[in-house]
Design an enzyme around this catalytic site. Structure first.
Site, mmCIF file in Angstrom:
data_model
loop_
_atom_site.group_PDB
_atom_site.id
_atom_site.type_symbol
_atom_site.label_atom_id
_atom_site.label_comp_id
_atom_site.label_asym_id
_atom_site.label_seq_id
_atom_site.Cartn_x
_atom_site.Cartn_y
_atom_site.Cartn_z
ATOM 1 N N LYS A 158 8.098 -4.537 8.470
ATOM 2 C CA LYS A 158 7.454 -4.383 9.782
ATOM 3 C C LYS A 158 8.389 -3.795 10.838
ATOM 4 C CE LYS A 158 3.924 -7.933 9.115
ATOM 5 N NZ LYS A 158 3.341 -9.208 9.579
ATOM 6 N N LYS A 165 -2.001 -4.028 -2.142
ATOM 7 C CA LYS A 165 -2.869 -5.159 -1.833
ATOM 8 C C LYS A 165 -3.916 -4.760 -0.795
ATOM 9 C CE LYS A 165 -2.705 -9.936 -0.182
ATOM 10 N NZ LYS A 165 -1.853 -11.004 0.396
ATOM 11 N N LYS A 213 -6.383 -6.066 5.730
ATOM 12 C CA LYS A 213 -7.239 -5.874 6.897
ATOM 13 C C LYS A 213 -6.607 -4.917 7.910
ATOM 14 C CE LYS A 213 -5.497 -10.219 8.870
ATOM 15 N NZ LYS A 213 -5.842 -11.586 9.238
#
Length: 329
Positions: A111, A192, A195
């Site tokens: 991130k 994966k 969202k």
């Protein structure tokens, strides 16, 4: 009865992957364990959030927990920020954490990579997660593979605290589902389902309507072989779709392979769309009944009240162990 804790961030739509990998399991676990299900809104603000959207997502996630079958009479469902002990204990866990071990966390690396600046909370996210878990004397934490490293750190921090101050924490074990814990992207089946994926075709949201579901499954990436067969290594796309079909319809993968022997991907995908639509219909119906209801607020109020009682007791033990305050509590 052993205790389970799990938290999900209210940072966007909940996907079919979240449902299969987490929420669906929670419904089964609530009959066997003392369950705490937390909407971790304080974790969500480690990255910028629109305040109105965040509050909407908190309600939405709470309603989805209940819509999938979580029973508030069997579990404790609550919002993290409504239990102040989480932030207080999170700071205390930071004080027993080392910068080096936090910088080694894979999610922090991912991130923060390529960014000019990131929030300090992105680095200290794991100690708050540890506090979430340890406050409830948690025995088991059901997580996906991507959170396993954080759980290992939680165990290390709990053991370090116990050794340095006082032996008050239960050391939690990780619980990773053998099947369905990692539902993959419909467009990049080696990644994966997420969202946060900018490509909306890559995931099915729990609140997608039938036409959206059908369109996303029909456009899902497979391969040119045209054989409905489970082979994760060589056929990741069709293998992912087979997993979804099996979990939602209750048939084994071998049974489904036999059903579509000699048939193409088109027929298989059309039938899978119907399976998904049928599975999500009752969830969506209950969700819309709950999301703006007083019943939802009552459930969350009671959940926060119960969580506060339990978490505050552990927080006082932590403060006593570390010598905080003017006197023993």
């Amino acid at each position: 009865m052993k205790t389970i804790f799990s938290g999900i961030q209210p940072s966007g739509t909940i996907t079919l992957g979240n449902y299969i990998g987490a929420l669906k399991q929670f419904v089964e676990l609530q009959n066997e364990y003392n369950c705490y299900f937390c909407i971790v809104d304080q974790h969500a603000i480690t990255v910028p959030q629109d305040r109105l959207e965040l509050r909407k997502n908190i309600r939405s996630l709470a309603a989805l927990y209940l819509a999938v079958g979580i029973d508030p009479n069997k579990t404790t469902l609550f919002v993290q920020s409504e239990v102040p002990a989480h932030a207080q204990a999170g700071w205390m866990m930071q004080c027993v954490s080392y910068i080096g071990e936090l910088e080694r966390m894979t999610q922090f690396k991912d991130k923060s990579s390529g960014k000019d600046a990131v929030s300090a909370s992105l680095l200290t996210y794991p100690p708050l997660m540890a506090a979430d878990i340890l406050l409830y004397s948690t025995d088991l934490v059901p997580v996906g593979e991507d959170q396993k490293q954080h759980l290992e750190l939680t165990r290390d921090l709990a053991e370090r605290f116990n050794k340095k101050y006082n032996d008050i924490f239960t050391i939690p074990d990780v619980r990773i589902a053998e099947v369905g814990a990692r539902i993959m992207s419909l467009q990049e089946p080696t990644k994966k389902m997420s969202k946060s994926d900018p490509n909306k075709k890559s995931f099915i949201a729990l609140l997608d309507d039938p036409k959206q579901i059908e369109k996303k499954i029909k456009s899902s990436v497979t391969d040119s072989e045209g054989i409905v067969k489970f082979d994760k290594e060589n056929k990741p796309g069709i293998s992912n779709l087979l997993s979804i079909y099996s979990i939602l319809d209750g048939k084994s993968i071998a049974e489904i392979e036999e059903m579509y022997h000699g048939k193409g991907y088109g027929e298989f995908k059309a039938d899978l769309a119907e399976v998904v639509i049928k599975a999500l219909a009752p969830i969506q119906e209950k969700y819309y009944q709950l999301v703006e209801s007083n019943e939802l607020d009552d459930i969350l109020d009671k959940g926060s009240e119960k969580a506060n009682l339990v978490a505050t007791k552990m927080l006082k033990k932590m403060e006593n162990a570390m010598g905080l305050g003017r006197k023993s509590k």
